[in-house]
Design a protein around this motif. Structure first.
Motif, mmCIF file in Angstrom:
data_model
loop_
_atom_site.group_PDB
_atom_site.id
_atom_site.type_symbol
_atom_site.label_atom_id
_atom_site.label_comp_id
_atom_site.label_asym_id
_atom_site.label_seq_id
_atom_site.Cartn_x
_atom_site.Cartn_y
_atom_site.Cartn_z
ATOM 1 N N THR A 1 -7.607 2.074 7.634
ATOM 2 C CA THR A 1 -7.464 2.444 6.234
ATOM 3 C C THR A 1 -5.998 2.409 5.889
ATOM 4 O OG1 THR A 1 -9.360 3.896 6.436
ATOM 5 C CG2 THR A 1 -7.945 4.221 4.536
ATOM 6 N N THR A 2 -5.680 1.642 4.876
ATOM 7 C CA THR A 2 -4.298 1.616 4.417
ATOM 8 C C THR A 2 -4.225 2.378 3.108
ATOM 9 O OG1 THR A 2 -4.621 -0.431 3.212
ATOM 10 C CG2 THR A 2 -3.835 -0.603 5.481
ATOM 11 N N SER A 3 -3.138 3.013 2.918
ATOM 12 C CA SER A 3 -2.944 3.754 1.683
ATOM 13 C C SER A 3 -1.480 3.714 1.327
ATOM 14 C CB SER A 3 -3.393 5.207 1.856
ATOM 15 O OG SER A 3 -3.246 5.897 0.654
ATOM 16 N N THR A 4 -1.236 3.696 0.048
ATOM 17 C CA THR A 4 0.137 3.775 -0.417
ATOM 18 C C THR A 4 0.622 5.197 -0.184
ATOM 19 O OG1 THR A 4 -0.646 4.307 -2.609
ATOM 20 C CG2 THR A 4 -0.203 1.992 -2.159
ATOM 21 N N PRO A 5 1.925 5.428 -0.215
ATOM 22 C CA PRO A 5 2.420 6.792 -0.087
ATOM 23 C C PRO A 5 1.782 7.676 -1.167
ATOM 24 C CG PRO A 5 4.238 5.219 -0.056
ATOM 25 C CD PRO A 5 2.986 4.458 -0.385
ATOM 26 N N PRO A 6 1.791 8.980 -0.957
ATOM 27 C CA PRO A 6 1.172 9.852 -1.955
ATOM 28 C C PRO A 6 1.676 9.539 -3.360
ATOM 29 C CG PRO A 6 1.884 11.122 -0.067
ATOM 30 C CD PRO A 6 2.386 9.720 0.132
ATOM 31 N N VAL A 7 0.738 9.486 -4.272
ATOM 32 C CA VAL A 7 1.035 9.152 -5.647
ATOM 33 C C VAL A 7 0.903 10.421 -6.476
ATOM 34 C CG1 VAL A 7 0.307 7.743 -7.609
ATOM 35 C CG2 VAL A 7 0.066 6.852 -5.300
ATOM 36 N N THR A 8 1.825 10.621 -7.397
ATOM 37 C CA THR A 8 1.758 11.781 -8.277
ATOM 38 C C THR A 8 1.999 11.320 -9.706
ATOM 39 O OG1 THR A 8 2.607 13.216 -6.538
ATOM 40 C CG2 THR A 8 2.723 14.058 -8.767
ATOM 41 N N ALA B 1 -8.021 21.532 -9.115
ATOM 42 C CA ALA B 1 -9.385 21.034 -9.007
ATOM 43 C C ALA B 1 -9.375 19.841 -8.049
ATOM 44 C CB ALA B 1 -9.897 20.610 -10.376
ATOM 45 N N ARG B 2 -10.031 20.004 -6.902
ATOM 46 C CA ARG B 2 -10.029 18.947 -5.878
ATOM 47 C C ARG B 2 -11.391 18.266 -5.798
ATOM 48 N NH1 ARG B 2 -7.030 22.992 -2.789
ATOM 49 N NH2 ARG B 2 -4.841 22.388 -2.912
ATOM 50 N N LEU B 3 -11.332 16.957 -5.661
ATOM 51 C CA LEU B 3 -12.528 16.153 -5.468
ATOM 52 C C LEU B 3 -12.354 15.374 -4.173
ATOM 53 C CD1 LEU B 3 -11.822 16.244 -8.725
ATOM 54 C CD2 LEU B 3 -13.813 14.778 -8.819
ATOM 55 N N THR B 4 -13.390 15.315 -3.391
ATOM 56 C CA THR B 4 -13.337 14.592 -2.119
ATOM 57 C C THR B 4 -13.511 13.108 -2.356
ATOM 58 O OG1 THR B 4 -14.257 16.509 -0.998
ATOM 59 C CG2 THR B 4 -14.374 14.416 0.171
ATOM 60 N N THR C 1 -5.719 5.566 -15.036
ATOM 61 C CA THR C 1 -4.664 4.722 -14.452
ATOM 62 C C THR C 1 -4.338 5.187 -13.039
ATOM 63 O OG1 THR C 1 -3.766 4.266 -16.641
ATOM 64 C CG2 THR C 1 -2.290 3.910 -14.771
ATOM 65 N N PHE C 2 -4.283 6.495 -12.853
ATOM 66 C CA PHE C 2 -3.998 7.077 -11.543
ATOM 67 C C PHE C 2 -5.008 6.601 -10.510
ATOM 68 C CE2 PHE C 2 -4.707 10.571 -8.521
ATOM 69 C CZ PHE C 2 -3.438 10.690 -7.980
ATOM 70 N N THR C 3 -6.301 6.713 -10.811
ATOM 71 C CA THR C 3 -7.315 6.299 -9.828
ATOM 72 C C THR C 3 -7.291 4.793 -9.615
ATOM 73 O OG1 THR C 3 -9.068 6.216 -11.513
ATOM 74 C CG2 THR C 3 -8.844 8.261 -10.244
ATOM 75 N N ASP C 4 -7.002 4.024 -10.669
ATOM 76 C CA ASP C 4 -6.943 2.563 -10.531
ATOM 77 C C ASP C 4 -5.830 2.120 -9.583
ATOM 78 O OD1 ASP C 4 -9.051 2.308 -12.310
ATOM 79 O OD2 ASP C 4 -7.784 1.690 -14.008
ATOM 80 N N ARG C 5 -4.786 2.932 -9.471
ATOM 81 C CA ARG C 5 -3.627 2.551 -8.640
ATOM 82 C C ARG C 5 -3.711 3.050 -7.200
ATOM 83 N NH1 ARG C 5 1.206 3.464 -13.027
ATOM 84 N NH2 ARG C 5 0.677 1.650 -14.285
ATOM 85 N N ALA D 1 -2.934 12.702 -4.843
ATOM 86 C CA ALA D 1 -3.973 12.215 -3.931
ATOM 87 C C ALA D 1 -3.498 12.281 -2.502
ATOM 88 C CB ALA D 1 -4.346 10.769 -4.282
ATOM 89 N N SER D 2 -4.442 12.516 -1.633
ATOM 90 C CA SER D 2 -4.219 12.424 -0.191
ATOM 91 C C SER D 2 -5.298 11.477 0.325
ATOM 92 C CB SER D 2 -4.338 13.810 0.451
ATOM 93 O OG SER D 2 -5.691 14.244 0.426
ATOM 94 N N PRO D 3 -5.284 11.147 1.595
ATOM 95 C CA PRO D 3 -6.328 10.241 2.088
ATOM 96 C C PRO D 3 -7.755 10.760 1.852
ATOM 97 C CG PRO D 3 -4.569 10.385 3.673
ATOM 98 C CD PRO D 3 -4.276 11.420 2.625
ATOM 99 N N GLY D 4 -7.935 12.083 1.790
ATOM 100 C CA GLY D 4 -9.286 12.619 1.655
ATOM 101 C C GLY D 4 -9.640 13.226 0.324
ATOM 102 N N THR D 5 -8.651 13.413 -0.568
ATOM 103 C CA THR D 5 -8.929 14.092 -1.839
ATOM 104 C C THR D 5 -8.104 13.517 -2.976
ATOM 105 O OG1 THR D 5 -7.211 15.765 -1.500
ATOM 106 C CG2 THR D 5 -9.426 16.321 -0.712
ATOM 107 N N VAL D 6 -8.554 13.791 -4.184
ATOM 108 C CA VAL D 6 -7.733 13.646 -5.381
ATOM 109 C C VAL D 6 -7.728 15.021 -6.040
ATOM 110 C CG1 VAL D 6 -8.057 11.179 -5.770
ATOM 111 C CG2 VAL D 6 -9.666 12.784 -6.769
ATOM 112 N N THR D 7 -6.593 15.399 -6.595
ATOM 113 C CA THR D 7 -6.445 16.729 -7.175
ATOM 114 C C THR D 7 -5.847 16.644 -8.563
ATOM 115 O OG1 THR D 7 -6.100 17.700 -4.982
ATOM 116 C CG2 THR D 7 -5.380 19.008 -6.870
ATOM 117 N N ALA D 8 -6.446 17.394 -9.472
ATOM 118 C CA ALA D 8 -5.881 17.596 -10.799
ATOM 119 C C ALA D 8 -5.457 19.058 -10.842
ATOM 120 C CB ALA D 8 -6.914 17.308 -11.880
ATOM 121 N N ALA D 9 -4.165 19.297 -11.026
ATOM 122 C CA ALA D 9 -3.638 20.661 -11.126
ATOM 123 C C ALA D 9 -3.094 20.827 -12.538
ATOM 124 C CB ALA D 9 -2.555 20.901 -10.093
#
Length: 138
Positions: free
Chosen positions: A8-15, A134-137, A35-39, A77-85
């Motif tokens: 699994t490749t992932s870009t560095p954490p995006v904020t 609010a975290r989503l897996t 846009t966040f999820t698309d990237r 986002a992290s490898p396992g979650t996306v979070t809206a704070a």
């Protein structure tokens, strides 16, 4: 012996950060969430992306209506979650209320947020207000 390696490749954490103080800002927050999820790499599935957009929309709307009229939204986002704070100036925690099925005055948002997220944490601050994480897996 057959061996399978999954990489699994992932870009560095995006904020992403969005600030709002009017109803037009809710549209900007939804657009920023999409846009966040698309990237993200790997991209989350469509259902998760749609759920995040809806959660962001409801959190931003609730912050405007009940949280003091302004908010700061941070998407991460992290490898396992996306979070809206989302932070607002009102220290009172959100509360669910019976949805208004006839008058159209709301009551659905907090119930939807709780249903769509895997984890909700409310912390004090910044300042006298609160932040809802609010975290989503993925």
């Amino acid at each position: 012996m057959d061996s399978t390696t999954i990489t699994t490749t992932s870009t560095p954490p995006v904020t992403t950060v969005v600030r709002g103080d009017n109803t037009d800002s809710v549209h900007r927050a939804r657009k920023a969430a999409r846009t966040f999820t698309d990237r993200l790499a790997p991209a989350p599935d469509a259902a998760l992306a749609d759920a995040l957009v809806l959660v962001v929309s409801e959190l931003a709307t609730n912050a405007l209506r009940h949280g003091g009229g302004r908010y700061t939204l941070k998407l991460s986002a992290s490898p396992g979650t996306v979070t809206a704070a989302i932070s607002d100036p009102n220290p009172a925690p959100p509360r669910g209320r019976a949805p208004d099925l006839n008058g159209g005055s709301g009551g659905f948002g907090w119930h939807m947020i709780r249903r769509l997220t895997d984890d909700l944490i409310i912390t004090p601050g910044p300042g006298p207000g609160k932040t809802i994480h609010a975290r989503l897996t993925r």
